[in-house]
Design a protein around this motif. Structure first.
Motif, PDB file in Angstrom:
ATOM      1  N   VAL A 297       0.853  -1.184   0.000  1.00  0.00           N
ATOM      2  CA  VAL A 297       0.000   0.000   0.000  1.00  0.00           C
ATOM      3  C   VAL A 297       0.889   1.234   0.000  1.00  0.00           C
ATOM      4  N   GLN A 298       0.618   2.152  -0.908  1.00  0.00           N
ATOM      5  CA  GLN A 298       1.380   3.389  -0.992  1.00  0.00           C
ATOM      6  C   GLN A 298       0.462   4.566  -0.695  1.00  0.00           C
ATOM      7  N   LEU A 299       0.943   5.500   0.105  1.00  0.00           N
ATOM      8  CA  LEU A 299       0.206   6.719   0.414  1.00  0.00           C
ATOM      9  C   LEU A 299       0.745   7.847  -0.456  1.00  0.00           C
ATOM     10  N   LEU A 300      -0.143   8.541  -1.159  1.00  0.00           N
ATOM     11  CA  LEU A 300       0.258   9.590  -2.096  1.00  0.00           C
ATOM     12  C   LEU A 300      -0.173  10.961  -1.593  1.00  0.00           C
ATOM     13  N   ASP A 301       0.683  11.965  -1.775  1.00  0.00           N
ATOM     14  CA  ASP A 301       0.298  13.334  -1.428  1.00  0.00           C
ATOM     15  C   ASP A 301      -0.477  13.965  -2.588  1.00  0.00           C
ATOM     16  N   HIS A 302      -0.793  15.253  -2.483  1.00  0.00           N
ATOM     17  CA  HIS A 302      -1.629  15.908  -3.483  1.00  0.00           C
ATOM     18  C   HIS A 302      -0.951  16.009  -4.849  1.00  0.00           C
ATOM     19  N   ARG A 303       0.356  15.794  -4.884  1.00  0.00           N
ATOM     20  CA  ARG A 303       1.084  15.816  -6.156  1.00  0.00           C
ATOM     21  C   ARG A 303       1.273  14.422  -6.741  1.00  0.00           C
ATOM     22  N   GLY A 304       0.755  13.409  -6.038  1.00  0.00           N
ATOM     23  CA  GLY A 304       0.919  12.041  -6.491  1.00  0.00           C
ATOM     24  C   GLY A 304       2.232  11.408  -6.104  1.00  0.00           C
ATOM     25  N   GLN A 305       2.954  12.055  -5.169  1.00  0.00           N
ATOM     26  CA  GLN A 305       4.232  11.528  -4.701  1.00  0.00           C
ATOM     27  C   GLN A 305       4.025  10.647  -3.468  1.00  0.00           C
ATOM     28  N   CYS A 306       4.787   9.571  -3.383  1.00  0.00           N
ATOM     29  CA  CYS A 306       4.681   8.667  -2.230  1.00  0.00           C
ATOM     30  C   CYS A 306       5.215   9.337  -0.974  1.00  0.00           C
ATOM     31  N   ILE A 307       4.489   9.177   0.120  1.00  0.00           N
ATOM     32  CA  ILE A 307       4.924   9.694   1.416  1.00  0.00           C
ATOM     33  C   ILE A 307       4.854   8.565   2.430  1.00  0.00           C
ATOM     34  N   THR A 308       5.622   8.686   3.489  1.00  0.00           N
ATOM     35  CA  THR A 308       5.673   7.642   4.511  1.00  0.00           C
ATOM     36  C   THR A 308       4.787   8.035   5.691  1.00  0.00           C
ATOM     37  N   PRO A 309       3.740   7.250   5.997  1.00  0.00           N
ATOM     38  CA  PRO A 309       2.890   7.561   7.144  1.00  0.00           C
ATOM     39  C   PRO A 309       3.607   7.237   8.448  1.00  0.00           C
ATOM     40  N   PRO A 310       3.290   7.948   9.545  1.00  0.00           N
ATOM     41  CA  PRO A 310       3.940   7.658  10.824  1.00  0.00           C
ATOM     42  C   PRO A 310       3.554   6.303  11.387  1.00  0.00           C
ATOM     43  N   ALA A 311       2.383   5.786  11.020  1.00  0.00           N
ATOM     44  CA  ALA A 311       1.934   4.471  11.487  1.00  0.00           C
ATOM     45  C   ALA A 311       0.938   3.934  10.475  1.00  0.00           C
ATOM     46  N   ARG A 312       0.805   2.600  10.437  1.00  0.00           N
ATOM     47  CA  ARG A 312      -0.110   1.986   9.479  1.00  0.00           C
ATOM     48  C   ARG A 312      -1.330   1.380  10.152  1.00  0.00           C
TER      49      ARG A 312
END
Length: 322
Positions: A297-312
């Motif tokens: 699972v990948q989390l994307l910011d508003h620009r479509g870039q992958c970001i790392t969540p602090p917890a899953r």
């Protein structure tokens, strides 16, 4: 009061313990007997809730009865199943009549709301814990499972996220809020509403589904792993309630939605051609991402870039942030 008298007085006499559709024999024998229509399969799920782990020791027993059953029935919703009945294994430190009366009333209210019959169980002495097993039926071949998500599917959820996790400081007495903010959040924690009708509407349409119990990112990971795809979650598209935003602000509310757990909303993958039909039928669906080639699972910011969540999400054994 002895074990059998306790069962007869507080549970066997409840309206939800009367024999309902699909139940040939309920409380009172060594086993319950269930009837299934031809061409249907039995769906079964078990949940255990332990005092001090899943709910505060001081929890209101009426609300606890509602929550315990609602949490369990959500698994039937995730499979697209129609409810039949449930069993309750109740471990109690003492048999307090006032507590038992309130707990049974909350349990009965949720059971009637979900059209479930109480068909058996057990009581014993020990630290407070509740184990519920729920039974449902689903047409053969139409059960929603975690496998089947396809590249190009939309990733959807059945409502706003994070409210129950946001309510936890209120539940624990660590924080206070105005009634118009606190009440809808507390309702989501104590009275989760299993999305049974939505699950049934998704039969033959959704390619994979589950209910969100341990956090959106963690639970979507189960679909990704079972289906052999990558799920891309667009942070900007997360549905957040006004009450949650008012209590926590956008950043903390988003964190609750991503990894807080206890939402009991359905998360599912859906071919795009079914979206308009379901929305036209009145279902409140939120598209939050898509399935792509890859894994995890990948989390994307508003620009479509992958970001790392602090917890899953939450895990009972292991690192909660995994």
């Amino acid at each position: 009061m002895g074990e059998f008298e306790l069962i007869r007085h507080y549970f066997a006499a409840a309206s939800c313990a009367q024999v309902g559709e699909g139940v040939a024999l309920g409380i009172g024998d060594d086993c319950a007997l269930l009837d299934l229509p031809a061409g249907e399969q039995l769906a079964v799920s078990t949940d255990t809730l332990v005092s001090g782990v899943h709910f505060p020791d001081s929890a209101d027993p009426f609300l606890l009865g509602q929550r315990a059953l609602g949490v369990s029935v959500s698994d039937l919703a995730a499979m697209g199943a129609t409810p039949i009945g449930f069993t309750l294994a109740l471990t109690l430190p003492t048999a307090e009549p006032t507590w038992l009366q309130a707990f049974a009333a909350g349990l009965d209210q949720m059971a009637r709301q979900c059209a479930l019959s109480l068909i058996g169980g057990d009581t014993t002495r020990g630290p407070l814990s509740l184990t519920l097993t729920v039974f449902g039926r689903v047409p053969r071949g139409l059960a929603l499972t975690r496998t089947g998500a396809q590249i190009g599917d939309l990733l959807c959820v059945g409502g706003d996220l994070g409210a129950a996790a946001g309510a936890l400081p209120l539940v624990l007495g660590q924080r206070q809020a105005a009634a118009e903010i606190a009440e809808p959040l507390l309702a989501r924690y104590w009275s989760p509403q299993p999305q049974l009708a939505l699950g049934q509407a998704l039969r033959g349409k959704a390619t994979a589904a589950l209910d969100i119990s341990d956090g959106l990112l963690a639970d979507c990971g189960h679909i990704a792993a079972a289906s052999g795809v990558a799920l891309m979650v667009e942070q900007a598209r997360l549905p957040l309630s006004a009450a949650l935003l008012a209590l926590l602000g956008e950043d903390a509310a988003r964190h609750c939605a991503l990894s807080g757990g206890d939402d009991y909303r359905l998360a599912f993958t859906l071919p795009a051609e079914h979206l308009a039909e379901l929305q036209a039928a009145g279902w409140s669906l939120h598209v939050i991402g898509r399935a792509e080639a890859g894994h995890g699972v990948q989390l994307l910011d508003h620009r479509g870039q992958c970001i790392t969540p602090p917890a899953r999400g939450y895990q009972h054994f292991g690192n909660p942030s995994d």
